[in-house]
Scaffold this active site. Structure first.
Site, mmCIF file in Angstrom:
data_model
loop_
_atom_site.group_PDB
_atom_site.id
_atom_site.type_symbol
_atom_site.label_atom_id
_atom_site.label_comp_id
_atom_site.label_asym_id
_atom_site.label_seq_id
_atom_site.Cartn_x
_atom_site.Cartn_y
_atom_site.Cartn_z
ATOM 1 N N LEU A 179 0.631 -1.238 0.020
ATOM 2 C CA LEU A 179 0.104 0.014 0.009
ATOM 3 C C LEU A 179 0.632 1.276 0.111
ATOM 4 O O LEU A 179 0.412 2.136 -0.764
ATOM 5 C CB LEU A 179 -0.970 -0.033 1.339
ATOM 6 C CG LEU A 179 -1.586 1.259 1.322
ATOM 7 C CD1 LEU A 179 -2.948 1.336 0.558
ATOM 8 C CD2 LEU A 179 -2.209 1.713 2.563
ATOM 9 N N ARG A 218 8.983 -3.264 10.322
ATOM 10 C CA ARG A 218 9.703 -4.167 11.253
ATOM 11 C C ARG A 218 11.239 -4.643 10.569
ATOM 12 O O ARG A 218 12.056 -4.882 11.108
ATOM 13 C CB ARG A 218 8.927 -5.508 11.381
ATOM 14 C CG ARG A 218 7.923 -5.293 12.511
ATOM 15 C CD ARG A 218 7.027 -6.476 12.226
ATOM 16 N NE ARG A 218 5.691 -6.357 12.769
ATOM 17 C CZ ARG A 218 5.299 -6.573 14.059
ATOM 18 N NH1 ARG A 218 5.853 -7.189 14.892
ATOM 19 N NH2 ARG A 218 4.146 -6.270 14.272
ATOM 20 N N HIS A 240 -10.735 4.402 -0.098
ATOM 21 C CA HIS A 240 -10.237 5.362 -0.921
ATOM 22 C C HIS A 240 -10.859 5.748 -2.088
ATOM 23 O O HIS A 240 -10.768 6.862 -2.762
ATOM 24 C CB HIS A 240 -8.828 4.895 -1.367
ATOM 25 C CG HIS A 240 -8.742 4.009 -2.558
ATOM 26 N ND1 HIS A 240 -9.175 2.526 -2.363
ATOM 27 C CD2 HIS A 240 -8.894 4.031 -3.949
ATOM 28 C CE1 HIS A 240 -9.144 1.919 -3.740
ATOM 29 N NE2 HIS A 240 -8.799 2.649 -4.685
ATOM 30 N N GLY A 273 -12.220 9.235 -1.978
ATOM 31 C CA GLY A 273 -11.154 10.022 -2.199
ATOM 32 C C GLY A 273 -11.242 10.427 -3.685
ATOM 33 O O GLY A 273 -10.695 11.673 -4.180
ATOM 34 N N HIS A 290 -16.198 -0.391 -0.861
ATOM 35 C CA HIS A 290 -16.491 0.816 -2.141
ATOM 36 C C HIS A 290 -17.725 0.634 -2.638
ATOM 37 O O HIS A 290 -18.170 2.029 -2.845
ATOM 38 C CB HIS A 290 -15.382 0.303 -3.351
ATOM 39 C CG HIS A 290 -14.028 0.295 -2.833
ATOM 40 N ND1 HIS A 290 -13.394 1.119 -1.785
ATOM 41 C CD2 HIS A 290 -12.802 -0.641 -3.170
ATOM 42 C CE1 HIS A 290 -12.033 0.579 -1.658
ATOM 43 N NE2 HIS A 290 -11.642 -0.136 -2.462
#
Ligand code: BG6
Length: 458
Positions: free
Chosen positions: A13, A42, A165, A168, A227
């Site tokens: 991502l 990590r 998203h 957006g 979505h």
């Protein structure tokens, strides 16, 4: 000072969405001088290796990349309170500062990070926290409730940003503008005029390198639960009291709660199999060879309220389909019977309002118009608008918009706790383990025209 911390800084991502979005924001001349950007993970990376990774993730980006100099990498174990405490001290994060904690990590890790951050919050007080969660938020209704509960015990809702998203995307936000900023659509959006609504999110791509995530998730949780339900909520909700976060979220929540419960018997699930030159789902690297994870779902839903009573809403979404498209189509009841008999060559059609999110960002309306010449032959024509033609520019990427809104503390495009629970409640009948066990999946060839396959099933 603000600290923008990306946990999962070397993951999919971050590299596919967040760095390109940051690059975009900086290229719009937002230099955000009072913000420190820290990638955390990590894995062991030195600063050079990390910046190189970010640079590689921007290979398709044509603008300036000088913001990369502003990024630094810190190796952190998110479950370790001591490490995070040390991190705060090392960066001198103190009272009055703002800490944006972007969880670009697998959803299974959310709980541990929230536990640790809750402890951190007790130690480092008077800091403004913003916790940003990627989807899926929870893996079913009860896990989402548990996570919401844990968050509510330790944080305020205005500190929580649950990302979808799609919200957006300009075209998705434009739904509100079209509906509530014009007099010509809204009066028709009800069961007197609308025959059906279709929401299709089709992708040619498969699961890329995300088998680990996708095989545990499936398309219902990956796209339908978030979505598609969010898009449907914007299309069908009532007008909010004002265009403000809480009012918009109130209406979306109400709409999702009004959806008629799903009967799993009426849902078609599919999984792609190999076709010439491309692998089937079960052959994808990292997928369990006996997996019953669905890569396609199709269902018809209804909204049980007076406005939408009996209007079918056709939903379908899937991976490795024949075309890329994300679109909402509202089909109006036909009104051309006075014309249709005139000439056999005429082909009037019902009006459609199409909001295309992908591949083209456009909105069009089909109306019947008279074909030039003698007689009265009517045919459908398109009235249309594209962002590029009208505004001379392509719209900003969804993630760039969302990150700016997080920085501005605007929650309008983020999902509230009650909405997310309503959405899980809706899909829950399809994702119960006992139901998954008994699943019958239709198998479709990768790249197939799915409507040809499933329409034959009905
Ligand atoms: C993501 C899903 O949320 O949305 C992916 O996890 C999907 O599986 C993607 O491919 C689609 O969004 P976009 O913006 O890339 O079309």
């Amino acid at each position: 000072m603000k600290y923008f911390i990306i946990t999962g800084a070397t993951g999919d991502l971050a590299t596919t969405k967040l760095y390109p979005a940051l690059a975009e924001i900086f290229n719009y001349n937002y230099y955000l001088p009072d913000i420190k950007f820290i990638g955390a993970g990590r894995k062991e990376y030195n600063q050079e290796e990390y910046r190189e990774l970010v640079q590689n993730s921007l290979s398709k980006f044509t603008g300036k990349l000088d913001f990369i100099e502003r990024l630094e990498y810190n190796q952190i174990d998110f479950g370790q309170i001591d490490t995070i405490h040390k991190f705060f001290t090392q960066h001198n994060i103190q009272s009055g500062d703002e800490v944006i904690w972007y969880m670009a990590i697998p959803p299974q890790a959310f709980n541990d990070v929230v536990d640790t951050l809750a402890e951190v919050k007790n130690i480092h007080q008077n800091i403004k926290y913003k916790l940003v969660f990627e989807k899926p938020f929870g893996s079913d209704l009860s896990s989402a409730q548990a996570l919401n509960h844990k968050l509510a015990e330790n944080f305020n809702e205005d500190e929580i940003y649950r990302v979808d998203h799609y919200l957006g995307k300009e075209t998705v936000q434009n739904i509100l503008a079209l509906r509530f900023g014009n007099s010509m659509f809204e009066p028709l959006l009800n069961n007197h005029y609308v025959e059906s609504i279709a929401i299709e999110v089709w992708e040619e791509r498969g699961i890329d390198k995300r088998a680990d995530y996708f095989d545990k998730t499936g398309i219902i949780k990956d796209i339908l639960q978030n979505h598609i339900l969010q898009t449907l909520a914007l299309i069908a909700m009532e007008a909010p009291v004002a265009m403000e976060a809480e009012y918009i979220r109130d209406e979306k929540h109400k709409l999702i709660k009004s959806l008629r419960p799903i009967n799993p018997q009426n849902v078609i699930l599919g999984q792609y199999i190999s076709a010439e030159g491309s692998r089937g789902y079960l052959e994808e690297e990292g997928v369990n060879p006996n997996s019953k994870t669905e890569t396609y779902v199709k269902l018809t839903t209804y909204i049980d309220n007076p406005r939408w009573e009996d209007v079918p809403i056709y939903i379908s979404t899937g991976k490795r389909l024949s075309e890329n498209k994300a679109e909402i189509k509202i089909s109006f009841k036909p009104r051309f019977k006075y014309f249709s008999h005139i000439d056999e060559g005429c082909n009037p059609q019902q009006n459609e309002l199409v909001i295309s999110i992908q591949p083209n960002e456009e909105v069009y309306y089909t109306v019947n118009a008279k074909f030039p010449g003698k007689g009265m032959c009517i045919q459908p024509v398109k009235l249309h608008f594209t962002y590029e033609e009208s505004f001379g520019q392509k719209s900003q990427s969804a993630y760039a918009r969302l990150i700016q809104d997080i920085l501005d503390s605007d929650q309008s495009l983020f999902i509230r706790a009650d909405e997310i629970e309503a959405a899980w409640n809706y899909v829950n009948p399809l994702i119960k383990p006992e139901i998954i066990e008994k699943r019958e999946l239709i198998l479709y060839k990768a790249g197939a025209n799915i409507s040809e396959i499933v329409d034959n099933i009905y």
